[in-house]
Design an enzyme around this catalytic site. Structure first.
Site, short mmCIF file in Angstrom:
data_model
loop_
_atom_site.label_atom_id
_atom_site.label_comp_id
_atom_site.label_asym_id
_atom_site.label_seq_id
_atom_site.Cartn_x
_atom_site.Cartn_y
_atom_site.Cartn_z
N GLY A 1 -4.28 -33.27 -98.79
CA GLY A 1 -5.38 -34.19 -98.53
C GLY A 1 -4.84 -35.53 -98.09
O GLY A 1 -3.65 -35.83 -98.31
N GLN B 1 -5.10 -44.65 -97.38
CA GLN B 1 -3.67 -44.31 -97.41
C GLN B 1 -2.98 -44.60 -96.08
O GLN B 1 -1.75 -44.71 -96.02
CB GLN B 1 -3.47 -42.83 -97.79
CG GLN B 1 -3.92 -42.55 -99.22
CD GLN B 1 -3.67 -41.11 -99.61
OE1 GLN B 1 -4.44 -40.22 -99.27
NE2 GLN B 1 -2.56 -40.86 -100.29
N CYS C 1 0.39 -37.54 -105.36
CA CYS C 1 -0.28 -38.34 -104.33
C CYS C 1 0.76 -38.79 -103.32
O CYS C 1 1.84 -39.23 -103.71
CB CYS C 1 -0.96 -39.55 -104.97
SG CYS C 1 -1.87 -40.57 -103.80
N LEU C 2 0.41 -38.69 -102.05
CA LEU C 2 1.35 -39.10 -101.00
C LEU C 2 1.64 -40.60 -101.07
O LEU C 2 2.67 -41.04 -100.57
CB LEU C 2 0.80 -38.72 -99.62
CG LEU C 2 0.70 -37.21 -99.35
CD1 LEU C 2 -0.02 -36.94 -98.04
CD2 LEU C 2 2.08 -36.56 -99.34
N HIS D 1 -10.02 -36.15 -105.91
CA HIS D 1 -8.88 -37.06 -105.76
C HIS D 1 -9.07 -37.93 -104.50
O HIS D 1 -8.84 -39.14 -104.52
CB HIS D 1 -7.59 -36.23 -105.69
CG HIS D 1 -6.33 -36.97 -105.38
ND1 HIS D 1 -5.26 -37.02 -106.25
CD2 HIS D 1 -5.93 -37.66 -104.28
CE1 HIS D 1 -4.28 -37.72 -105.70
NE2 HIS D 1 -4.66 -38.13 -104.50
N GLU D 2 -9.51 -37.30 -103.41
CA GLU D 2 -9.71 -38.04 -102.14
C GLU D 2 -10.89 -39.00 -102.24
O GLU D 2 -10.80 -40.13 -101.76
CB GLU D 2 -9.92 -37.07 -100.97
CG GLU D 2 -8.79 -36.07 -100.72
CD GLU D 2 -7.41 -36.67 -100.74
OE1 GLU D 2 -7.26 -37.85 -100.38
OE2 GLU D 2 -6.46 -35.98 -101.13
N HIS E 1 -9.93 -42.13 -103.85
CA HIS E 1 -9.23 -43.07 -102.96
C HIS E 1 -10.22 -43.99 -102.24
O HIS E 1 -9.95 -45.17 -102.04
CB HIS E 1 -8.43 -42.31 -101.89
CG HIS E 1 -7.04 -41.90 -102.31
ND1 HIS E 1 -6.07 -42.80 -102.68
CD2 HIS E 1 -6.45 -40.68 -102.38
CE1 HIS E 1 -4.95 -42.15 -102.97
NE2 HIS E 1 -5.15 -40.85 -102.80
O1 GNR Z 1 -0.80 -33.43 -101.38
C1 GNR Z 1 -1.46 -33.66 -102.40
N1 GNR Z 1 -1.44 -32.77 -103.43
C2 GNR Z 1 -2.30 -32.83 -104.50
C3 GNR Z 1 -2.01 -32.03 -105.59
C4 GNR Z 1 -2.84 -32.02 -106.70
C5 GNR Z 1 -3.95 -32.81 -106.70
C6 GNR Z 1 -4.25 -33.64 -105.64
C7 GNR Z 1 -3.43 -33.64 -104.53
S1 GNR Z 1 -3.82 -34.65 -103.17
C8 GNR Z 1 -2.22 -34.92 -102.52
C9 GNR Z 1 -2.29 -35.67 -101.21
C10 GNR Z 1 -2.87 -37.06 -101.43
O2 GNR Z 1 -2.28 -37.97 -101.91
N2 GNR Z 1 -4.13 -37.22 -101.12
O3 GNR Z 1 -4.73 -38.39 -101.33
NI NI Z 2 -3.69 -39.29 -103.02
#
Ligand code: GNR
Ligand code: NI
Length: 177
Positions: A46, A51, A95-96, A137-138, A141
Protein backbone atom coordinates in the site's frame (compact mmCIF):
# COMPACT_ATOMS: atom_id res chain seq x y z
CA UNK A 1 5.20 6.67 -14.87
CA UNK A 2 7.77 7.80 -12.36
CA UNK A 3 8.89 6.57 -8.99
CA UNK A 4 8.59 9.26 -6.35
CA UNK A 5 10.71 9.52 -3.17
CA UNK A 6 9.02 8.16 -0.02
CA UNK A 7 9.10 10.40 3.08
CA UNK A 8 10.61 8.86 6.20
CA UNK A 9 9.17 9.41 9.69
CA UNK A 10 9.49 11.80 11.50
CA UNK A 11 8.21 14.33 8.97
CA UNK A 12 5.51 16.94 9.66
CA UNK A 13 3.77 16.02 6.38
CA UNK A 14 3.06 12.51 7.74
CA UNK A 15 1.03 14.05 10.61
CA UNK A 16 -1.36 16.21 8.58
CA UNK A 17 -5.06 15.71 7.93
CA UNK A 18 -5.30 15.34 4.15
CA UNK A 19 -7.82 17.24 2.00
CA UNK A 20 -10.50 15.54 -0.15
CA UNK A 21 -9.88 15.19 -3.90
CA UNK A 22 -12.35 17.49 -5.70
CA UNK A 23 -12.14 16.16 -9.26
CA UNK A 24 -10.66 13.15 -11.03
CA UNK A 25 -8.44 14.85 -13.60
CA UNK A 26 -5.21 14.07 -15.47
CA UNK A 27 -3.11 15.19 -12.50
CA UNK A 28 -4.88 12.74 -10.15
CA UNK A 29 -4.52 9.90 -12.70
CA UNK A 30 -0.78 10.64 -13.08
CA UNK A 31 -0.39 10.73 -9.28
CA UNK A 32 -2.18 7.34 -8.95
CA UNK A 33 0.06 5.85 -11.68
CA UNK A 34 3.20 7.15 -9.98
CA UNK A 35 2.04 5.92 -6.57
CA UNK A 36 1.40 2.40 -7.90
CA UNK A 37 4.83 2.34 -9.59
CA UNK A 38 6.44 3.61 -6.36
CA UNK A 39 4.57 0.99 -4.26
CA UNK A 40 5.51 -1.94 -6.52
CA UNK A 41 9.13 -0.73 -6.73
CA UNK A 42 9.52 -0.40 -2.92
CA UNK A 43 8.05 -3.09 -2.70
CA UNK A 44 4.99 -2.56 -0.52
CA UNK A 45 1.31 -3.57 -0.44
CA UNK A 46 0.00 0.00 0.00
CA UNK A 47 1.00 3.65 -0.33
CA UNK A 48 -0.82 6.82 0.73
CA UNK A 49 -0.56 10.37 -0.66
CA UNK A 50 1.29 11.93 2.30
CA UNK A 51 4.05 9.29 1.98
CA UNK A 52 5.01 10.97 -1.30
CA UNK A 53 4.37 14.47 0.07
CA UNK A 54 0.86 14.87 -1.43
CA UNK A 55 -1.59 15.87 1.30
CA UNK A 56 -4.70 14.61 -0.55
CA UNK A 57 -7.08 11.78 0.29
CA UNK A 58 -5.70 9.14 -2.07
CA UNK A 59 -4.12 5.75 -1.50
CA UNK A 60 -3.21 2.74 -3.59
CA UNK A 61 -2.96 -0.91 -2.54
CA UNK A 62 -2.37 -4.38 -3.93
CA UNK A 63 -2.27 -7.16 -1.34
CA UNK A 64 -1.89 -10.09 -3.77
CA UNK A 65 0.96 -12.03 -2.14
CA UNK A 66 1.29 -14.87 -4.65
CA UNK A 67 3.91 -13.71 -7.18
CA UNK A 68 2.37 -15.97 -9.85
CA UNK A 69 -1.13 -14.48 -9.35
CA UNK A 70 -2.35 -11.49 -11.36
CA UNK A 71 -1.79 -8.04 -9.87
CA UNK A 72 -4.89 -6.39 -8.39
CA UNK A 73 -4.14 -2.67 -8.04
CA UNK A 74 -6.78 -0.62 -6.23
CA UNK A 75 -6.82 3.21 -6.19
CA UNK A 76 -9.08 4.82 -3.56
CA UNK A 77 -9.98 8.52 -3.59
CA UNK A 78 -11.77 10.03 -0.57
CA UNK A 79 -12.07 6.57 1.08
CA UNK A 80 -14.43 5.99 4.00
CA UNK A 81 -15.05 3.03 6.28
CA UNK A 82 -18.81 2.34 6.30
CA UNK A 83 -18.73 -0.78 8.51
CA UNK A 84 -16.25 -2.68 10.68
CA UNK A 85 -16.54 -6.18 12.10
CA UNK A 86 -16.59 -6.65 15.87
CA UNK A 87 -14.05 -9.42 15.40
CA UNK A 88 -10.47 -8.16 15.46
CA UNK A 89 -7.25 -9.36 13.94
CA UNK A 90 -3.60 -8.89 14.97
CA UNK A 91 -1.16 -8.19 12.15
CA UNK A 92 2.57 -7.59 12.24
CA UNK A 93 2.55 -4.22 10.49
CA UNK A 94 5.31 -2.34 8.74
CA UNK A 95 5.36 0.96 6.88
CA UNK A 96 7.42 2.22 3.95
CA UNK A 97 7.84 5.49 5.89
CA UNK A 98 9.26 3.56 8.90
CA UNK A 99 11.65 1.14 7.17
CA UNK A 100 12.56 -2.19 8.81
CA UNK A 101 10.40 -1.65 11.91
CA UNK A 102 7.53 -4.04 12.63
CA UNK A 103 4.99 -4.31 15.43
CA UNK A 104 1.71 -6.07 16.13
CA UNK A 105 -1.40 -3.89 15.71
CA UNK A 106 -4.98 -4.95 16.54
CA UNK A 107 -7.70 -3.73 14.16
CA UNK A 108 -11.16 -4.84 13.00
CA UNK A 109 -10.77 -8.05 10.98
CA UNK A 110 -13.16 -6.94 8.21
CA UNK A 111 -14.08 -3.51 6.88
CA UNK A 112 -16.48 -2.21 4.30
CA UNK A 113 -14.93 0.64 2.27
CA UNK A 114 -16.61 3.27 0.12
CA UNK A 115 -14.52 5.39 -2.23
CA UNK A 116 -14.39 7.39 -5.42
CA UNK A 117 -12.62 5.52 -8.21
CA UNK A 118 -10.50 6.90 -11.05
CA UNK A 119 -13.59 6.17 -13.20
CA UNK A 120 -15.43 8.94 -11.30
CA UNK A 121 -17.86 6.37 -9.81
CA UNK A 122 -18.54 5.52 -6.16
CA UNK A 123 -17.41 2.01 -5.23
CA UNK A 124 -18.14 -0.10 -2.16
CA UNK A 125 -16.47 -3.36 -1.20
CA UNK A 126 -15.84 -5.50 1.87
CA UNK A 127 -12.29 -6.55 2.70
CA UNK A 128 -10.77 -9.21 4.94
CA UNK A 129 -7.27 -10.36 5.93
CA UNK A 130 -4.28 -8.30 4.78
CA UNK A 131 -6.55 -6.24 2.47
CA UNK A 132 -8.62 -5.04 5.46
CA UNK A 133 -5.54 -4.31 7.57
CA UNK A 134 -3.87 -2.45 4.70
CA UNK A 135 -6.96 -0.35 3.88
CA UNK A 136 -7.15 0.76 7.54
CA UNK A 137 -3.39 1.46 7.69
CA UNK A 138 -3.65 3.59 4.51
CA UNK A 139 -6.76 5.47 5.67
CA UNK A 140 -4.89 6.28 8.90
CA UNK A 141 -2.12 7.91 6.80
CA UNK A 142 -4.74 10.28 5.31
CA UNK A 143 -5.61 11.32 8.88
CA UNK A 144 -1.98 11.85 9.91
CA UNK A 145 -1.80 8.59 11.85
CA UNK A 146 0.99 5.98 11.72
CA UNK A 147 0.92 2.38 13.00
CA UNK A 148 3.40 3.31 15.75
CA UNK A 149 0.71 5.60 17.21
CA UNK A 150 -1.03 2.37 18.39
CA UNK A 151 2.06 1.32 20.38
CA UNK A 152 3.02 2.33 23.91
CA UNK A 153 5.08 5.54 24.27
CA UNK A 154 8.35 3.68 24.95
CA UNK A 155 8.19 1.48 21.85
CA UNK A 156 7.10 4.45 19.75
CA UNK A 157 9.94 6.62 21.04
CA UNK A 158 12.49 3.87 20.42
CA UNK A 159 11.36 3.54 16.79
CA UNK A 160 11.26 7.33 16.27
CA UNK A 161 14.83 7.68 17.61
CA UNK A 162 16.01 4.95 15.21
CA UNK A 163 14.36 6.76 12.31
CA UNK A 164 15.95 10.11 13.31
CA UNK A 165 19.32 8.38 13.30
CA UNK A 166 18.59 6.74 9.91
CA UNK A 167 17.62 10.12 8.44
CA UNK A 168 20.79 11.78 9.76
CA UNK A 169 22.80 9.05 8.02
CA UNK A 170 20.85 9.44 4.76
CA UNK A 171 21.36 13.25 4.85
CA UNK A 172 25.10 12.75 5.44
CA UNK A 173 25.39 10.23 2.57
CA UNK A 174 23.60 12.67 0.29
CA UNK A 175 26.06 15.45 1.22
CA UNK A 176 29.02 13.17 0.41
CA UNK A 177 27.61 11.96 -2.92
O1 GNR B 1 4.01 -2.63 2.59
C1 GNR B 1 3.34 -2.54 3.62
N1 GNR B 1 3.06 -3.66 4.33
C2 GNR B 1 2.15 -3.71 5.36
C3 GNR B 1 2.15 -4.82 6.17
C4 GNR B 1 1.24 -4.95 7.20
C5 GNR B 1 0.34 -3.94 7.42
C6 GNR B 1 0.33 -2.81 6.65
C7 GNR B 1 1.23 -2.69 5.61
S1 GNR B 1 1.20 -1.27 4.60
C8 GNR B 1 2.88 -1.22 4.09
C9 GNR B 1 3.09 -0.13 3.06
C10 GNR B 1 2.82 1.23 3.68
O2 GNR B 1 3.56 1.79 4.42
N2 GNR B 1 1.67 1.77 3.40
O3 GNR B 1 1.33 2.95 3.95
NI1 NI C 1 2.39 3.05 5.84
Amino acid sequence: MSIRPILIHPDPRLKKLCAPIATVDAEVRKLADDMLATMYDAPGVGLAGPQVGILSRIFVMDCVKDHDAAADPVVMLNPEITWTSDETNVYEEGCLSIPDQYAEVTRPKEVRMRWLGLDGQLHEEQYDGLWATCAQHELDHLNGKLFIDYLGPLKRQMITRKMEKLKRGLARDKGNA
